[in-house]
Design a protein around this motif. Structure first.
Motif, PDB file in Angstrom:
ATOM      1  N   VAL A   1     -13.514  -9.498  21.204  1.00  0.00           N
ATOM      2  CA  VAL A   1     -14.213 -10.118  20.074  1.00  0.00           C
ATOM      3  C   VAL A   1     -14.284  -9.103  18.942  1.00  0.00           C
ATOM      4  O   VAL A   1     -14.835  -8.014  19.115  1.00  0.00           O
TER       5      VAL A   1
ATOM      6  N   TYR B   1     -18.702 -13.047  12.622  1.00  0.00           N
ATOM      7  CA  TYR B   1     -18.647 -12.449  13.969  1.00  0.00           C
ATOM      8  C   TYR B   1     -19.138 -13.450  15.012  1.00  0.00           C
ATOM      9  O   TYR B   1     -18.557 -13.557  16.104  1.00  0.00           O
TER      10      TYR B   1
ATOM     11  N   ARG C   1     -16.817 -14.860  17.993  1.00  0.00           N
ATOM     12  CA  ARG C   1     -17.220 -14.741  19.391  1.00  0.00           C
ATOM     13  C   ARG C   1     -17.159 -16.091  20.090  1.00  0.00           C
ATOM     14  O   ARG C   1     -16.684 -16.192  21.237  1.00  0.00           O
TER      15      ARG C   1
END
Length: 356
Positions: free
Chosen positions: A29, A210, A214
């Motif tokens: 990730v 982010y 993810r």
């Protein structure tokens, strides 16, 4: 929906082993937006704290060049020293900026990925040369999302910049009537304020990106139920094979245990459910402690009693002692002190029957 279709759907969350294998291949990730936003924020804060020091170094370098450098005669003899001096002054000015940017980039990468060294991403993949695959990536949902994200980012930065300049428009006009030293101080203050606002907006967008990255990564790592079963077989072994191994191990233990029954002193029973074989070796000092050499329940208890009768080992019924030994004393262990009296009475009975 049929079982085959449900088995083929990726509905299961990725296992730690699958995530670890993906990490070895460089699949982790990571948000490049977060790298850029964090680095921008650190650089803005750095200039806000140490901008005056860098400006002072820059002024000193220009002053030295304009006062001494222009009046100096350049020749082959002094060219090397002049060049080295100019490079040292340049690196003195630029190296803090480069070092801060490098450290910020390394920190945010480590915070996202951790320490990871892999050559998997560098290995050539010939499927990337396929034009059809390239076209699919260009018009894919992810590519469209990245395009929308870039346009939204440009629009948002433009809006923030417009609102900032519009709210301080008179301040920008006043720079036209300001002396050079005052112009730099005022303009740099406004520029850093604008940079800080843009960095904050970038950072908020990067955190959201982010979270999205993810979610997409975990979605791409999902497994089918069959994948989970296959991984379990690889990690833990086939359940059928494990059960057979346990069965063989139990058989070997029972076989060794049965070999100890003929040499035991007495077998204590429940009388039908449990059987515990005890061996009493007095030793040289006569202070030996009886030890459990075999025990079992149900069919194993029947086998223990059968072997004991075949080898003329006394079988004594004592429900409390048999139950306590079966529950609290393992094979090979000595009996506890609280059973000394009860077991001594059993052994006395056995010795009486044997005429000893």
């Amino acid at each position: 929906m049929s079982d085959s279709q449900s088995q083929g759907e990726k509905t299961e969350q990725p296992t730690p082993h699958r995530l670890q294998e993906a990490r070895k291949k460089g699949q982790v990730v990571k948000s490049t937006e977060l790298n850029s936003a964090f680095t921008l924020m650190i650089m803005v804060l750095f200039f806000m704290l140490f901008g005056d020091v860098l400006f002072g170094w820059h002024v000193d370098m220009l002053t030295s060049f304009l006062t001494d450098g222009l009046s100096m005669t350049v020749s082959f003899a002094n060219f090397n020293s002049l060049f080295i001096n100019a490079m040292l002054n340049f690196f003195k000015l630029i190296s803090p900026i480069l070092i801060v940017g490098l450290v910020a980039g390394l920190l945010i990468n480590y915070a996202q990925v951790g320490f990871l060294v892999t050559s998997e991403v560098l290995s050539p993949k010939f499927d990337k040369l396929n034009p059809l695959e390239g076209i699919k990536k260009i018009i894919s949902r992810r590519a469209l999302f990245e395009l929308f994200k870039a346009l939204f980012k440009i629009s948002l930065v433009g809006l923030v910049t417009y609102l900032f300049i519009n709210s301080r428009f008179e301040g920008f006009l006043s720079f036209l009537y300001t002396m050079p030293e005052g112009f730099f101080a005022g303009f740099s203050s406004l520029a850093l304020s604008l940079g800080l606002q843009v960095a904050v907006v970038f950072l908020i967008m990067a955190v959201l990106d982010y979270i999205y990255q993810r979610q997409e990564f975990m979605k791409s790592m999902r497994m089918t139920k069959q994948d989970v079963k296959e991984e379990y077989k690889q990690m833990e072994g086939d359940p059928l094979i494990k059960s057979k191994l346990k069965e063989k191990q139990r058989a070997m233990v029972n076989q060794r245990m049965m070999q100890e029954v003929p040499t035991s002193t007495v077998v204590v029973t429940n009388p039908t459910e449990l059987a515990i074989a005890l061996r009493y070796d007095q030793g040289e000092d006569g202070r030996g402690v009886p030890r459990v050499v075999a025990k079992g329940a149900a069919l194993i208890a029947v086998r223990i009693k059968k072997v004991a009768k075949e080898h003329r080992v006394p079988v004594v019924e004592n429900r409390p002692v048999a139950r306590f030994l079966y529950q609290h004393v393992d094979i090979g262990e000595e009996i506890p002190a609280e059973l000394y009296q009860a077991v001594a009475e059993i052994l006395a009975l056995v010795y009486k029957l044997k005429g000893r």
